[in-house]
Design an enzyme around this catalytic site. Structure first.
Site, short mmCIF file in Angstrom:
data_model
loop_
_atom_site.label_atom_id
_atom_site.label_comp_id
_atom_site.label_asym_id
_atom_site.label_seq_id
_atom_site.Cartn_x
_atom_site.Cartn_y
_atom_site.Cartn_z
N ASP A 10 30.82 32.14 34.07
CA ASP A 10 31.94 32.03 35.01
C ASP A 10 33.25 32.09 34.23
O ASP A 10 33.39 31.45 33.18
CB ASP A 10 31.84 30.71 35.77
CG ASP A 10 32.87 30.61 36.88
OD1 ASP A 10 32.53 30.99 38.02
OD2 ASP A 10 34.00 30.17 36.61
N ASN A 47 44.74 34.41 39.09
CA ASN A 47 45.15 35.16 40.28
C ASN A 47 46.47 34.64 40.84
O ASN A 47 47.35 35.43 41.22
CB ASN A 47 44.06 35.06 41.35
CG ASN A 47 42.97 36.11 41.19
OD1 ASN A 47 43.20 37.17 40.61
ND2 ASN A 47 41.78 35.81 41.67
N HIS A 93 46.44 39.42 41.85
CA HIS A 93 45.05 39.85 41.91
C HIS A 93 44.79 41.11 41.09
O HIS A 93 43.65 41.34 40.66
CB HIS A 93 44.64 40.09 43.37
CG HIS A 93 44.52 38.82 44.15
ND1 HIS A 93 43.40 38.02 44.11
CD2 HIS A 93 45.40 38.18 44.98
CE1 HIS A 93 43.57 36.97 44.88
NE2 HIS A 93 44.78 37.03 45.43
N ASP A 148 41.71 41.26 38.67
CA ASP A 148 40.70 42.34 38.66
C ASP A 148 40.52 42.91 37.25
O ASP A 148 39.39 43.21 36.83
CB ASP A 148 41.12 43.45 39.61
CG ASP A 148 40.97 43.07 41.07
OD1 ASP A 148 40.35 42.02 41.35
OD2 ASP A 148 41.47 43.81 41.93
N GLU A 207 34.06 35.55 40.26
CA GLU A 207 34.19 35.61 38.80
C GLU A 207 32.90 35.18 38.11
O GLU A 207 32.90 34.82 36.94
CB GLU A 207 35.34 34.71 38.34
CG GLU A 207 35.13 33.23 38.55
CD GLU A 207 35.57 32.74 39.92
OE1 GLU A 207 35.91 31.55 40.02
OE2 GLU A 207 35.57 33.53 40.88
#
Length: 311
Positions: A172, A180, A185, A189, A215
């Site tokens: 994770d 974010n 975002h 990404d 994630e």
């Protein structure tokens, strides 16, 4: 007489006008005729094909299967349709569909075969591409949730039948929500793409990694040794920690991951049990400060459990 004299040339002209490869063979498997499309597919002029057998124009491993199919057709009569691969004289492989029929003499005996070939190479490539797309996560290019769980289930089944174990990791990205919120975002990404690429490029043959969602990533290891799995996890953790992601002019951020590692049990344990223990290790790593690897064993109490079959 005039019609009889013109018929062979007329038939050849008609065949050459067809875009579909057509060929004729006698009872011994010798080519007695073909059209231009067949010659183009094979990669030889027609004059060099007539009088040869499939062993003269194809590698033996391909020729043998074609010859056996022809022999079966001439033995049984009727028609034959099947998919196969051919190899051209220049070495290029093509996927094709053969459609053949037996030729009969006036006495009703099979005298040879006539066949057509449909080149489906592009269709096959599209099928492979679509199948790959169906198994890939659109953002990272990794195996998607369904595909990685299917791989895990198949490997777990094989290992159980051989009384062997397997190891897996739940990974994770730490503080991903904050990334974010702070950088947007788009940067989030990019973090996922870079982490995915690093994981994928630094696993060993036989290891598989997929994006479970958000994630979170699942790694199914080829090794069955938990100490070996721990070393792999630590190597990946250090690798990610040394990575930087650019998020603007002269601005970059460091990324870390937390990893939970678990080994399946020899008993009749469902694969979701191993995931649940790796998941618990992941959350233990999060609770203890992140950027850590935690290995859980069969005796670890599962306080955080998901139904991986349904979720």
């Amino acid at each position: 007489m005039l019609f009889s004299h013109l018929l062979p040339d007329l038939v050849q002209s008609v065949l050459d006008a067809l875009p579909t490869p057509v060929f004729f063979k006698d009872r011994t498997g010798v080519y007695q005729g073909c059209n231009r499309a067949f010659a183009r597919l094979v990669g030889r002029p027609r004059r060099e094909i007539i009088g040869l057998t499939v062993f003269d124009i194809s590698p033996e491993e391909y020729a043998k299967s074609h010859f056996d199919a022809d022999a079966a057709l001439m033995q049984s009569g009727g028609e034959q349709r099947y998919e196969a691969q051919i190899k051209r004289c220049d070495g290029e492989r093509r996927h094709v569909v053969f459609h053949k029929a037996a030729l009969y003499g006036v006495d009703g005996e099979v005298t040879g075969i006539v066949g057509t070939i449909l080149d489906i190479t592009e269709r096959k490539a599209l099928e492979v591409k679509l199948a790959d797309m169906a198994e890939r996560d659109a953002l990272t290019g990794l195996l998607n949730r369904r595909a990685i769980l299917a791989h895990l289930e198949a490997l777990h089944r094989d290992r159980r039948q051989a009384s062997q174990t397997l190891c897996l990791m739940m990974c994770d990205v730490d503080h991903f929500k904050s990334i974010n919120d702070r950088y947007g975002h788009g940067v989030g990404d990019e973090v996922l793409r870079k982490v995915a690429h690093a994981l994928c490029q630094n696993l060993r043959d036989g290891d598989r990694v997929g994006r479970i969602g958000g994630e979170e990533f699942l790694i199914v290891l080829a090794t069955a040794d938990v100490d070996d799995a721990r070393q792999v996890a630590e190597r990946l953790r250090h690798l990610i920690a040394s990575m930087e992601v650019h998020c603007g002019e002269d601005t970059s951020l460091s990324v870390t991951i937390s990893i939970g590692v678990a080994q399946s049990l020899h008993q009749d344990e469902d694969w979701s049990g191993a995931i649940a223990r790796a998941d618990e290790g992941l959350y233990a790593a999060k609770r203890s400060g992140r950027d850590k690897v935690v290995v859980t064993d069969a005796h670890t109490r599962l306080v955080h459990h998901k139904d991986w079959h349904q979720s």
